[in-house]
Structures are given as C-alpha cells and as structure tokens.
Design a protein around this motif. Structure first.
Motif, short mmCIF file in Angstrom:
data_model
loop_
_atom_site.label_atom_id
_atom_site.label_comp_id
_atom_site.label_asym_id
_atom_site.label_seq_id
_atom_site.Cartn_x
_atom_site.Cartn_y
_atom_site.Cartn_z
N ARG A 104 0.84 -1.21 0.00
CA ARG A 104 0.00 0.00 0.00
C ARG A 104 0.87 1.25 0.00
O ARG A 104 0.61 2.20 -0.74
N PRO A 182 -5.84 -0.09 -3.35
CA PRO A 182 -5.11 -0.23 -2.09
C PRO A 182 -6.01 -0.31 -0.86
O PRO A 182 -5.67 -0.98 0.12
N GLU A 183 -7.16 0.35 -0.90
CA GLU A 183 -8.06 0.31 0.25
C GLU A 183 -8.64 -1.09 0.46
O GLU A 183 -9.18 -1.39 1.53
N TYR A 185 -6.70 -3.85 0.15
CA TYR A 185 -5.60 -4.76 0.45
C TYR A 185 -5.82 -5.53 1.75
O TYR A 185 -5.42 -6.69 1.87
#
Length: 410
Positions: A104, A182-183, A185
């Motif tokens: 991230r 990424p949120e 992950y």
C-alpha cells in the motif's frame, strides 16, 4: 580537516543519493528485469550522469544485486517482526499484514518498491551468491513461523516446502495485486490468510486425489514430441540458471544440436522463452481439462488437477517454466504471458466457484484462491532442490495438499 558536522552531512547526502538510485533502479528492474536494467537508465531516472552513478555502483550487476538484497532485507525485517505472536496462524497474519502495508505504501509512493526477488538467478557471480545468501537468511527466518510444539510432527522437509509456498504467495501477489484498490488490500490479506490456514476444503473433505497419468499431460509423438524435448531442455536450463545463464550455446549443447538448428526452430531467444511459457500453459490447461472430465465433485477434480501438476513438476516430463522468467521478456511479451497465466487462474477460479455452489468446496474468494493455487503449483518446480529425497509421487502431498487443506494441518 573538515568539521564533524560537515562529514556527517556529506555521509547523509551520499546515503540519500544512493537510496534514490536504488529506488529508481528497482522500478526499472521490476519492469525490465536484470537483463533490461542499465546504469544509464538508472542515472537518467535520478538526473545524474552515468559516470556519477558508477561512483556508487561500478557495474550493472552491482546495482541490480544491491536492489535485490535491499528488498530481501526488508522482507527479513518483516519476518522478524512477524515472529512476535505466539501461534503460527497469528505469525502468518502478521507477516501478511506487514507485506500488504508495504504494498500500500508503495502505491502511495510513501515507500520504495520491493524488487522481483526471483530475478536474482540472472545475476552473475559473485553477486548471485551474495543475493542467494541474503535470501537463504530470509528463508530460514520465515520457516520459523512453523517452530512451535504443536507442529513438532512436521518434518524439516515439509516445513521447508511450506515455507517456499508461503514466500511464493508474496512474490506472485506483486503480479495480480494491482487489480485491486489499495483500500481493499486488508480484505485481500484476510482472504489469503483464511485460505492458507484453512485451505479450500469443505468440512469432511479428504485429500484422496484421483490419478491423472503423466503421459496424458506430456506431448504425444512425432514433431510435437521433438519440439517438447527441445523446450523441456530449455525450460530446465532457464529455471536453473536464469535467462542470462541459459545461453543458446548451452541449450544447443544440452540437446547435442548446432546453433543453426536452434535458430531454425526459434528466431530469437525471447521467442524460445515464450514457447516455453506456452508449453507450460498448455500442460496446465490439459490437466484442467482432464480433471474436469473425471467423475466426482469439483473438490475431487481440483485435487486431481493440483496433484497431477505437482507430480508433473518432478517427473521426467517436468518441470514447467518458472514465472521468474517473465522479467526477462520485453514488456509487451510479458503482458501477453501474464494474460495467459491469468486465463489458467480463471479456469481454476471457475472450478472453485462451481465447487462452492455445490458445497464440495468451502466458501472462499475463488479469484484469490485460484491465483494462490497457480503460485503454489509454479513454485513446486523448486521442490526437488529444496527437498532432494522427495519422489514425484510424493510431491502432491508435500506441496499441493497444504495449499488445499491448510499449511498448518497434518
């Protein structure tokens, strides 16, 4: 004599510039591999002359090795922190948490990217040995995840095989993780942890794979068999020595043919790597087709497919080409090969999804599970080197079963 403060500032500047060069070189390394990395490209990325970069790294291999070793050391630090919890499951979750947080941060440009570790085989001596030493230290640290009294039944060879599988999950995730925001992950991490700990087996499932004859997966006869022999020799050399180490001379010598004969079948070395990948994907697709024709439910078919491919890797017909060869290909070719790999994973995902629907496979994320199974089967090519006394028939239980049933289960 320069003041001590001035010397410290000079050292700081040196280190900052060195780290900037390594950051830029790692991004190039991940796109182009060791083969495609040049000092001039790294210099241009940080607005330096090539001569200035040689002040930090004399040769390209020095720079590539420094990138890889720095990445291995970062993973080692994560593994060190991951050993703090008491249970293997919690240690594994901690390792995944640290890894996905680093991914991230990389996307957010708050941290340097991790390099493609597998490309260290393309380094020349002595840098290859230095990188291998660092990787060995990482490997032994990750293997300590299994060091608890509850897992005393697990032999060293089985711990080694499962450690290799765990590391491959991290390395291969770099290829498919960009499909996610990424949120998300943390969700991916939890799904991966769930699959690694519990497998994909539904309650009551057992590991009793139906056999698929190795001869059914290999090329039959005639021109197809002759080409298979050629591609198998090339695959073995590329897996062992990397793209750079598997020269046309060595491949030709392995087969006792002339270089002219090599170029009669392959316009260039990149074409040979592509052909080896296509052979690999065809074997995997053939295993999937044969498994889907078997009687029984989707769990039984998936087990049969996974077992057959694990056995194939160590059989006289194997191995399959390691995904580490991807970084040696030009970017356009590499994208095409990744698309092929994704299609193989998509078929695994379909089999898993059908199994969930019929109740023979427990509810998991089929897309993530399929990528993890793909990574597991690919990494099985290393099993013979990691556990020298393992036999092809034992490979499925040693390597594929932990992925299907859970890495901490007997």
């Amino acid at each position: 004599m320069a003041p001590r403060g001035a010397a410290a500032r000079s050292t700081d500047r040196f280190e900052r510039k060195r780290e900037a060069i390594l950051d830029a070189a790692t991004r190039i390394l991940n796109r182009k591999g060791v083969k495609g990395l040049t000092l001039s490209d790294a210099a241009a990325a940080v607005d330096l002359s090539t001569t200035s970069v040689t002040y930090y790294f004399k040769r390209k291999d020095d720079l590539a090795a420094a990138c890889i070793i720095r990445g291995v050391e970062a993973l080692h630090d994560m593994a060190e922190q991951a050993l703090a919890p008491a249970t293997p499951s919690d240690r594994l979750h901690r390792l995944l948490t640290l890894y996905f947080e680093r991914m991230r941060q990389t996307v957010a440009e708050d941290a340097a990217p991790l390099p493609v570790i597998s490309d260290m085989r393309a380094l020349s001596s002595p840098r290859r040995e230095e990188a291998s030493t660092a990787y060995g230290k990482l490997f032994r640290k990750v293997r300590q995840i299994f060091d608890t009294p509850d897992l005393a039944w697990m032999s060293r060879g089985r711990r080694t095989a499962r450690t290799r599988m765990l590391l491959e999950q991290l390395f291969w995730a770099q290829t498919w993780l960009p499909k996610y925001d990424p949120e998300d992950y943390s969700r991916v991490r939890d799904r991966m942890h769930d699959i690694l700990v519990h497998g994909v087996a539904a309650p009551g499932d057992t590991w009793t794979p139906q056999p698929i004859p190795m001869e059914e997966l290999a090329a039959r006869e005639g021109p197809e068999l002759a080409r298979e022999t050629f591609l198998l020799a090339a695959t073995r050399l590329i897996n062992k020595r990397g793209y750079r180490g598997a020269s046309v001379d060595k491949i030709s010598a392995e087969l006792n043919v002339t270089k002219g004969s090599f170029y009669h079948h392959n316009e260039a070395k990149d074409d040979l790597v592509v052909a080896c990948f296509e052979r690999t994907f065809e074997v995997m697709r053939r295993a999937q087709r044969l498994a889907m024709e078997l009687p029984g439910n989707q769990w039984e078919r998936l087990c049969a497919c996974a077992a057959a491919l694990a056995e194939f890797q160590l059989s006289e017909h194997g191995p399959l080409l390691r995904t580490s060869a991807l970084t040696a290909l030009p970017e356009q070719m590499r994208r095409q090969m990744v698309e092929h790999a994704n299609r193989v994973s998509d078929r695994f995902a379909s089999m898993i999804s059908d199994g969930i629907a019929e109740g023979s496979i427990r509810p998991v994320d089929p897309v993530i599970a399929a990528q993890m199974l793909n990574a597991t089967l690919n990494a099985c090519a290393d099993l013979g080197a990691l556990v020298p006394d393992v036999r092809p028939k034992a490979a499925p239980a040693v390597f594929a079963k932990p992925m299907m049933m859970g890495v901490f289960l007997h």
